[in-house]
Every structure is written in C-alpha cells, then in structure tokens.
Design a protein around this motif. Structure first.
Motif, mmCIF file in Angstrom:
data_model
loop_
_atom_site.group_PDB
_atom_site.id
_atom_site.type_symbol
_atom_site.label_atom_id
_atom_site.label_comp_id
_atom_site.label_asym_id
_atom_site.label_seq_id
_atom_site.Cartn_x
_atom_site.Cartn_y
_atom_site.Cartn_z
ATOM 1 N N TYR A 48 1.114 -1.512 -0.164
ATOM 2 C CA TYR A 48 0.110 0.172 -0.015
ATOM 3 C C TYR A 48 0.667 1.077 -0.558
ATOM 4 C CZ TYR A 48 -4.115 -2.963 0.161
ATOM 5 O OH TYR A 48 -4.886 -3.645 0.380
ATOM 6 N N TYR A 51 1.740 2.257 -3.696
ATOM 7 C CA TYR A 51 0.163 2.491 -4.241
ATOM 8 C C TYR A 51 -0.071 4.049 -3.927
ATOM 9 C CZ TYR A 51 -1.542 -2.497 -5.150
ATOM 10 O OH TYR A 51 -2.011 -3.759 -5.730
ATOM 11 N N TYR A 52 0.155 4.101 -2.666
ATOM 12 C CA TYR A 52 -0.447 5.712 -1.785
ATOM 13 C C TYR A 52 1.384 6.281 -1.297
ATOM 14 C CZ TYR A 52 -4.860 3.272 -2.323
ATOM 15 O OH TYR A 52 -5.814 2.720 -2.933
ATOM 16 N N GLY A 130 -11.664 4.031 11.440
ATOM 17 C CA GLY A 130 -13.129 3.883 10.969
ATOM 18 C C GLY A 130 -14.332 4.873 11.262
ATOM 19 N N GLN A 144 -6.493 7.008 6.009
ATOM 20 C CA GLN A 144 -6.525 5.677 6.919
ATOM 21 C C GLN A 144 -6.285 4.785 7.482
ATOM 22 O OE1 GLN A 144 -11.169 6.226 7.154
ATOM 23 N NE2 GLN A 144 -11.646 3.604 7.950
ATOM 24 N N LEU A 145 -6.002 4.406 5.850
ATOM 25 C CA LEU A 145 -5.047 3.219 5.533
ATOM 26 C C LEU A 145 -3.486 3.329 6.303
ATOM 27 C CD1 LEU A 145 -6.557 0.712 3.817
ATOM 28 C CD2 LEU A 145 -4.796 0.989 1.918
ATOM 29 N N VAL A 148 -4.580 2.873 10.039
ATOM 30 C CA VAL A 148 -5.529 1.021 9.916
ATOM 31 C C VAL A 148 -3.796 0.413 10.138
ATOM 32 C CG1 VAL A 148 -5.634 -1.138 8.698
ATOM 33 C CG2 VAL A 148 -6.984 1.090 8.537
ATOM 34 N N PHE A 149 -2.894 0.392 8.972
ATOM 35 C CA PHE A 149 -1.560 -0.049 9.529
ATOM 36 C C PHE A 149 -0.813 -0.030 10.843
ATOM 37 C CE2 PHE A 149 -2.337 -1.399 5.296
ATOM 38 C CZ PHE A 149 -2.286 -3.366 5.355
ATOM 39 N N MET B 225 -6.219 -9.674 9.631
ATOM 40 C CA MET B 225 -6.365 -8.548 8.873
ATOM 41 C C MET B 225 -8.020 -8.300 8.365
ATOM 42 S SD MET B 225 -3.219 -6.957 6.474
ATOM 43 C CE MET B 225 -2.556 -8.718 6.334
ATOM 44 N N GLN B 233 -14.701 -2.003 9.780
ATOM 45 C CA GLN B 233 -14.983 -1.596 8.219
ATOM 46 C C GLN B 233 -13.397 -0.804 7.695
ATOM 47 O OE1 GLN B 233 -17.699 -2.690 6.484
ATOM 48 N NE2 GLN B 233 -17.395 -4.167 7.418
ATOM 49 N N VAL B 234 -13.056 -0.225 7.937
ATOM 50 C CA VAL B 234 -11.797 0.216 7.612
ATOM 51 C C VAL B 234 -11.375 -0.846 6.449
ATOM 52 C CG1 VAL B 234 -11.213 1.396 8.924
ATOM 53 C CG2 VAL B 234 -10.313 -0.880 8.902
ATOM 54 N N GLY B 235 -10.639 0.034 5.135
ATOM 55 C CA GLY B 235 -10.022 -1.013 3.725
ATOM 56 C C GLY B 235 -9.504 -1.769 3.731
ATOM 57 N N ILE B 236 -8.758 -2.093 4.399
ATOM 58 C CA ILE B 236 -7.833 -2.761 3.930
ATOM 59 C C ILE B 236 -8.217 -3.830 2.785
ATOM 60 C CG2 ILE B 236 -5.836 -5.038 4.347
ATOM 61 C CD1 ILE B 236 -7.016 -4.300 7.557
ATOM 62 N N PHE B 237 -8.329 -4.730 2.747
ATOM 63 C CA PHE B 237 -8.978 -5.351 0.960
ATOM 64 C C PHE B 237 -9.886 -4.997 0.470
ATOM 65 C CE2 PHE B 237 -7.727 -8.475 4.205
ATOM 66 C CZ PHE B 237 -5.917 -8.534 3.679
ATOM 67 N N LEU B 241 -12.759 1.250 -0.459
ATOM 68 C CA LEU B 241 -12.241 1.989 0.854
ATOM 69 C C LEU B 241 -10.911 2.113 -0.377
ATOM 70 C CD1 LEU B 241 -14.250 0.746 3.529
ATOM 71 C CD2 LEU B 241 -13.606 2.929 2.666
ATOM 72 N N GLY B 242 -9.626 2.120 -0.902
ATOM 73 C CA GLY B 242 -8.553 1.669 -1.355
ATOM 74 C C GLY B 242 -7.826 0.787 -0.900
ATOM 75 N N GLY B 243 -8.253 -0.308 -0.905
ATOM 76 C CA GLY B 243 -7.680 -1.395 -0.347
ATOM 77 C C GLY B 243 -7.435 -2.469 -1.522
ATOM 78 N N ASP B 244 -7.580 -4.054 -1.923
ATOM 79 C CA ASP B 244 -6.589 -4.587 -2.847
ATOM 80 C C ASP B 244 -7.169 -5.897 -3.040
ATOM 81 O OD1 ASP B 244 -5.992 -5.738 -4.608
ATOM 82 O OD2 ASP B 244 -3.557 -4.776 -5.359
ATOM 83 N N LEU B 247 -4.645 -8.635 -3.103
ATOM 84 C CA LEU B 247 -3.886 -8.549 -2.522
ATOM 85 C C LEU B 247 -3.807 -9.729 -0.845
ATOM 86 C CD1 LEU B 247 -1.162 -7.831 -1.096
ATOM 87 C CD2 LEU B 247 -2.544 -6.564 0.469
#
Lengths: 216, 544
Positions: A48, A51-52, A130, A144-145, A148-149, B225, B233-237, B241-244, B247
């Motif tokens: 990621y 990507y970002y 969230g 936000q991602l 998350v990490f 994950m 409800q966050v976008g890892i995949f 929400l920007g996830g992949d 992956l």
C-alpha cells in the motif's frame, strides 16, 4: 562442566546439554514464526505504501518523531538491561539478575506508557480508523489506511511487549526463588531471545512509521 | 504357545494405555502417544461432520433443480465442508495422530521435545474447532473455505468472524506441532540415528513441520486483517475504501498453497514406510526421496500465484508461477517412480495397508498430472473454478492423503492398540473406498471439462447423469469409511493380541512391545543400521 540440579532435567532428555540446546532451538523456531507473522503485515504495508506514497508520507509526517525517538531509546535500554541480567546469571550473581529483570520490566512498562500517550493523541485528533476517522486531506482514504496499519502493527507489537513484560516479571520471581544458577539459566536465555526480537521489530516499525515521512 | 501369549499379556498390562487410568490421566497427559490418540478421536469426529456436509451436497446435486436445500444453504454446506475438512481434518490428520505417535518412537526418543506444548496444541485445536462448530450452529458461513474478499468482509451476512477466529486459533496448534517436531528431530535422536539413517517418514514430517511454522503465521495475520476490516469497516482489502482484494488472495494462497503440501507430505511419509514393509525391500533411492520431501516444501512456497491466473495478476508473474508449478512435479514424480522401483523384484504381499499404499500411488499420480493441466496458463483459464479443479484436489487430498491415513492407521494399529484388526473385512473396505472414490470424483473431471462450475446448487439437465454417478460413488465411499470405524472399535476390545512386530518390519517402533510402555523403550536403543534394512534382516533370519 554443566550440571544443573537433578530436578531441572526433564525425564525425556538424556543430558543437560541436550535439554539446553533443545530449548534454544525451540525458541529460535518460534522466533521464525514471529518473523512470518509480522512479515505478512510488513508486506501488506509495503504494497500500500507503493500504491499511496503521498498519503502514507503524510501519515508518517503526522507522527511525533520526538516521542518515537524517546521510545526507541527507552526500548533499546531495556535490551541492555536484559542482556546484563543474563550476563549476571552466567556469572552467578543472581540477586543482580533479579534486580535487572525487574528494571527491564519497568522500562518495558514505560515504553507502553509512552506508546499509549501517542495513541491518546491520535484519538483526540480523530485519527483512529473507522467511523471516528476525520481528515480534510485529499488523500484521506490512503491516510486512513496508513493509520489502520499503524494501529495494527504497533498494536500487535504492544501485545508482544505486554506478554514479554509478564514473562520477565514471572522469571524475575523464579530467579528470586532460587530456580536458576550459573549452571542453569536456559529459560532466561530463551526469554532474552524473545525480548530482543520484540525490540528489533520495533526498530523496523520506527523506521517505516516515523522516519519515512520526515522529509515531507 | 501359551507362554508367548502370557508374555504378550504381561507386556500389555504395562503399556501406555493401562499404566494410568481415569479420564484425568488422559486429559492431563503429556505422553505423545496418548495425545496422538486424543487427536485421533477429534479428527475422526471432524471427518464425519465434514463428511455429512459433503453427503448433503451430493444429495442436492442428484437433480438439476435446487430442491433439497436452498442455494444459500448449499453455499454454507460447501463452505463448512471445506473449512472443517481442511483445517480440522486434513491438516492435523496424519501429523498429529500418526506423526505424534511415531516420530519419537522412530528416532528412539522417550517423548517429543516439549511434551506440555504438545498437549497445549490439542487444547488449542479443540478450542478452534468448537468455535467453528458454534458458528455452524449459529448459521454457518457462506464464503467458501477461501474467504475471498470483498464478499467475506462487506457482503456476506454470515458468521465470518467466528469461523475465521476458530481457524486463527487452531493455526497455533499447527505452529506448536511443527515447532515440536523440528526440535525433536534435531535434538532427540537416539545414539547412532544419523540424518541419513532416519526413516523417510521422519524426513517428510520434517518438511511438513517447516511449512507448519513458516506458513501458518501468515494465515493468522491474514485472517486478523480480514477480521479487522469486517469489524471496523476499514479498507484493507475493500476496493471502494482503497484496499486491494487481490492482495488478500496473494496472502491467503501464500499460506494455503504450502498448506496443500502440509496435507500431502505426511501421506507420502506413510506410503514410503508401507511400500518398503510390504515389498520387503529398502526404498529405492533413499536420498532422492528424502530430498524430494525437502524440495517440495521449499518449492511449495514459490507457486501460490497459480491459484490466481484469472484474478488479474500480471502475465509475467503468471508465467513465473506456471513454470515453478511445473517444477514441483519433479520431486513428486521422483517419489512416485522410486516407490514403483521399490516394488520391482520385491516380495510383495497384499495386506490392507499395502492396498491403500498402492491406491495412493495411483490416485496421487492422477491428481498430480491433472495439477499440471491446471498449472498450464491456457488450460487453466478454461477450467478455473470448475469441477475439474474440484476433482483434481480431491484426488490429492482424498485419494492421496485419506488413503495414506487409513493405510497408516491399519499398519500401525497393532502398535497403537495392541490388537490386530480383522484382515478380511478391512481388505473389502479398502476396495470399497477405492471404487467409491473413483466413481465419485472421476466424473467430476468430465463435468468440469464440459463447463460445470463449482459451488453451484443448480445445473443444466445434460449434466445430470454425471452427477448421479458422482452421488452414487459418494454413497459407496461413505460406506467404505464407516466400515473401518466399526471394525477398529471392535478390535480395540475383541481383536487378537498383537505381537511387537506383526509385519516383521524394520524401524525402531517395532522393536518395543505392542502397545509400547509409557517411556517407549526399556533402554535407549542404539542404531547401527540404515533404515529399511530388510536385506540384513533376511540374512539374520537365515543365520537363525
């Protein structure tokens, strides 16, 4: 040359050397599984970040480099006290081992305290991912991602720290109870391996979360 | 004669089964043999639960319309069948039962390196299993065993997090087992038991354990994950929400492809022992078979992308994964050829374990060859997500692993229980399993090639006759599986007492009494020969 009290040799081993080496081998294998566990998160983070780049740089720039650096220094100090504790055990100075182990635990708790101070700041700034997350940045999604990490990885690290602190306290009391001697301190060595491993993970976390955005 | 029987009785009175009594002595045991039995009961239970789901699916597919169960229920049936069979039967099946029982005995040790960890693994496994069963009764999961995102994280209305949690927890049982085996094999070998005197069973389990410890943590973190994404409800995949989502597939298969080798390598371990024992010859090309196990484990980590040829990965990575997948066929073929060469000029006898072993070799070959079809980029596009894939992996998992598991159970049953199983009915059951299996899954190759997709409850009427064949086969297969359950339970009480070495086989496990004492050997054995020294044994018998 190596003769622990007979009670320390479990019955399915034939010699103390065999027992000591087996425990060490077991700990190294366990650390290999830990590398793979954190490795999965590091891989996803790297994907990621590619990507970002902008959003992740911005996230990293929002970190408090001061608190992060202090925390790194704190944790490295705990590695020193842990190494000294084992050194003292080998030298037969077990009272000193006991003191150093307790000191290690205290420094570990200090690390967690600083870490949770940071978490609290993120919470106040609405940076917890969230429904609570707020950002006016054009890269809000990527940001936000990033968080998350950040929370997942430092959180998993904090879980490992907490387990480590509990174990350090446990073995400090075992040391005080006279379970170890200069001839037998294998569990302390295994504990030290674990503690240093968790420290090394933090070095990498510090690099990817705090340092990588410094230039922005 | 009567003195021999009296001796056997005396040995059995002092065995791991009888030395301590009561439920507590079983639930708190640290004896690897008792833990192996705890695992045997558990995996058998899960096997039959997973089997009931399969049978319901086959009944639904008897007719083209969705009449027995709704499409939604059908989705849950195949998901729960996959989850239970993969994680709660196939993965622990051979390593945790036969492996746990035999690894210390084969290397001349008193126990595994960390006996308490061994017991803990069973509790962790059971905790995971109970959580999964709880999710089943709360309404099940409909994502398939693969949990593909975004369906599993955004759209599915079922108990995804519960099932994922159960699998996450049971993964630690795998890690504990792998860690224990590696440390045991490295450090606890008896004097004289060098690496190249180890039975091939040990080499294969060593390779399996490496996969256990290096792959399972990746599954754990992937499921973590997945749960984080679904709960918060966050976008890892999740793409919006920007996830992949791809992956997720990468990370899932990074575990799950090596996991395929977790399932089949222990089967190969068993077959190496059986083929040698029942052709009374050393396994041909010992070193090659040993290193084939290791190279399967290594290559297995580098081929996960062949599950994703149609998932939108770059064509260059697809080519790389295709070529490496072909390479895995090399060590697998080495094993098949070497087992076959072992038979050559051997004095072959056809006891039940040998029937299963020969069945394994044939079915594994078919499963492996069809795997090459799937590794070919062009053909894979045609048969992706069809019954061809279903048939392929069932030939490996059921035709391979389950056959080997049953063969091994028959072979070591005298050692485990101290009793002989009834030979006649068990031969019949081996044949029933073989016939039922082929009737179930061979038509599925045809179905898939003709275009029947997997995971559908309804289908066009022209496929019906193939589905009827398959359902009929599944019924026969079910009978074949129930028969051993009954006669094993029968022989536990009523079977004739087994001598220490009923097959006149080599291997340290046969040099102690049946069933063995808690400490395995009266005195620590000293090893002076290579494994499978049948030629030397023949010589000794001649001298006597």
């Amino acid at each position: 040359m190596f003769s622990p009290p007979a009670s320390m040799l479990r019955e399915h081993y034939s010699t103390p050397e065999q027992q000591r080496e087996t425990v060490t081998v077991g700990m190294w294998i366990f650390l290999a599984t830990e590398v793979m566990l954190f490795g999965g998160l590091f891989t996803a983070f790297a994907v990621y970040r590619m990507y970002y780049t902008r959003g992740f740089d911005q996230g990293s720039a929002e970190m408090s480099i001061l608190l992060g650096s202090i925390n790194t220094a704190v944790l490295l100090t705990s590695s020193l006290t842990m190494a000294l504790a084992i050194y003292s055990a080998a030298a037969g100075r077990l009272l000193r081992t006991y003191g150093l182990l307790l000191l290690t635990a205290v420094i570990g708790i200090a690390f967690l305290a600083i870490k949770f101070t940071e978490y609290y700041q993120h919470y106040q700034q609405h940076k917890v991912p969230g429904v609570w997350f707020e950002s006016s940045s054009p890269d809000a999604g990527a940001l936000q991602l990033f968080y998350v990490f950040y929370f997942a990885m430092t959180g998993l690290h904090a879980v490992h720290m907490s387990i480590g602190i509990a174990l350090v306290v446990f073995y400090a009391f075992r040391t005080a109870a006279g379970r170890f001697s200069s001839e037998y301190y294998t569990p302390l060595e295994a504990l030290g391996l674990y503690w240093h491993f968790v420290d090394i993970v933090w070095i990498f976390l510090f690099a990817i979360f705090y340092i990588s955005g410094l230039h922005t | 004669m009567s003195t021999t029987i009296a001796k056997l009785r005396a040995a059995q009175a002092h065995s791991y089964l009888t030395e301590q009594r009561g439920i507590r002595s079983w639930l708190l045991t640290t004896d690897h043999k008792r833990i192996a039995l705890l695992y045997t009961f558990s995996v058998t239970g899960f096997f039959f639960i997973g089997g009931v789901f399969a049978l319901l699916m086959r009944l639904e597919l008897l007719t083209p319309a969705t009449d027995l169960v709704s499409a939604h229920t059908y989705n849950e049936l195949f998901s729960m069948h996959g989850i239970i069979m993969v994680w709660f039967f196939l993965i622990p099946s051979i390593p945790n039962t036969l492996g746990n029982f035999l690894i210390p005995m084969m290397i001349g040790a008193k126990d595994v390196a960390f006996p308490k960890l061994n017991l803990a693994s069973w509790y962790v496994y059971m905790a995971g299993g109970i959580i999964v069963l709880y999710s089943v009764f709360r309404g099940g999961v409909d994502t398939g065993w693969t949990f593909y995102t975004p369906f599993s994280t955004v759209y599915s209305q079922t108990y995804v997090v519960g099932a994922a949690l159960g699998i996450f927890i049971s993964g630690f049982a795998s890690i504990m087992t792998g860690l224990n085996f590696i440390a045991t094999i490295h450090r606890l070998r008896a004097p004289g038991m060098t690496w190249f005197r180890l039975p091939l069973f040990i080499w294969s389990h060593y390779a399996t354990s490496v996969i256990f410890v290096l792959a399972t943590p990746v599954l754990a973190v992937t499921l973590l994950m997945l749960a984080v994404e679904r709960i918060f409800q966050v976008g890892i995949f999740s793409a919006p929400l920007g996830g992949d989502p791809v992956l997720f597939q990468h990370m899932f298969w990074f575990y799950s492809h090596p996991a395929v080798y977790i399932m089949v390598l222990p089967g190969m371990a068993v077959v190496s022992e059986l083929v040698a024992a029942f052709s009374r010859k050393a396994v041909f090309g010992y070193t090659f078979v040993a290193f084939a196990s290791v190279s399967i484990a290594v290559l297995g980590f580098l081929v996960w992308g062949h599950h994703m040829f149609v998932a939108g990965q770059s064509v260059y990575s697809a080519m790389y994964f295709s070529v490496l997948s072909y390479l895995v066929a090399v060590p697998s073929a080495i094993k098949v050829f070497n087992w076959t060469a072992t038979l050559y000029k051997g004095s072959i006898s056809w006891e039940t374990p040998m029937l299963y072993a020969i069945g394994f070799i044939g079915l594994f070959t078919i499963g492996g060859m069809t795997g090459l079809f799937l590794a070919a980029l062009g053909i894979d596009v045609h048969v992706t997500d069809t019954y061809f894939v279903v048939a392929h992996f069932h030939y490996i998992m059921v035709g391979g692993t389950v056959m080997a598991y049953l063969g091994g159970m028959h072979y070591w049953w005298p050692k485990i229980s101290g009793r002989m199983y009834p030979e006649g009915i068990s031969k019949l059951s081996a044949l029933t399993v073989f016939l039922g299996f082929n009737l179930t899954f061979f038509p599925q190759f045809v179905l898939g090639y003709l275009g029947m997709p997997r995971r559908y409850a309804a289908y066009p009427p022209e496929f019906q006759y193939l589905h009827i064949l398959s359902t009929a086969g599944a019924t026969i297969l079910g009978v074949g599986y129930i028969m051993p359950l009954i006669y094993f339970l029968w022989s536990w009480h009523y079977g004739p007492a087994a001598p220490p070495n009923p097959w006149r086989a080599t291997g340290l496990e046969w040099q102690t009494s049946s069933p063995p004492p808690t400490e395995n050997f009266e005195t620590t054995p000293i090893v002076t020969h290579k494994a499978y020294d049948y030629a030397g044994m023949k010589e000794e018998l001649r001298l006597v």
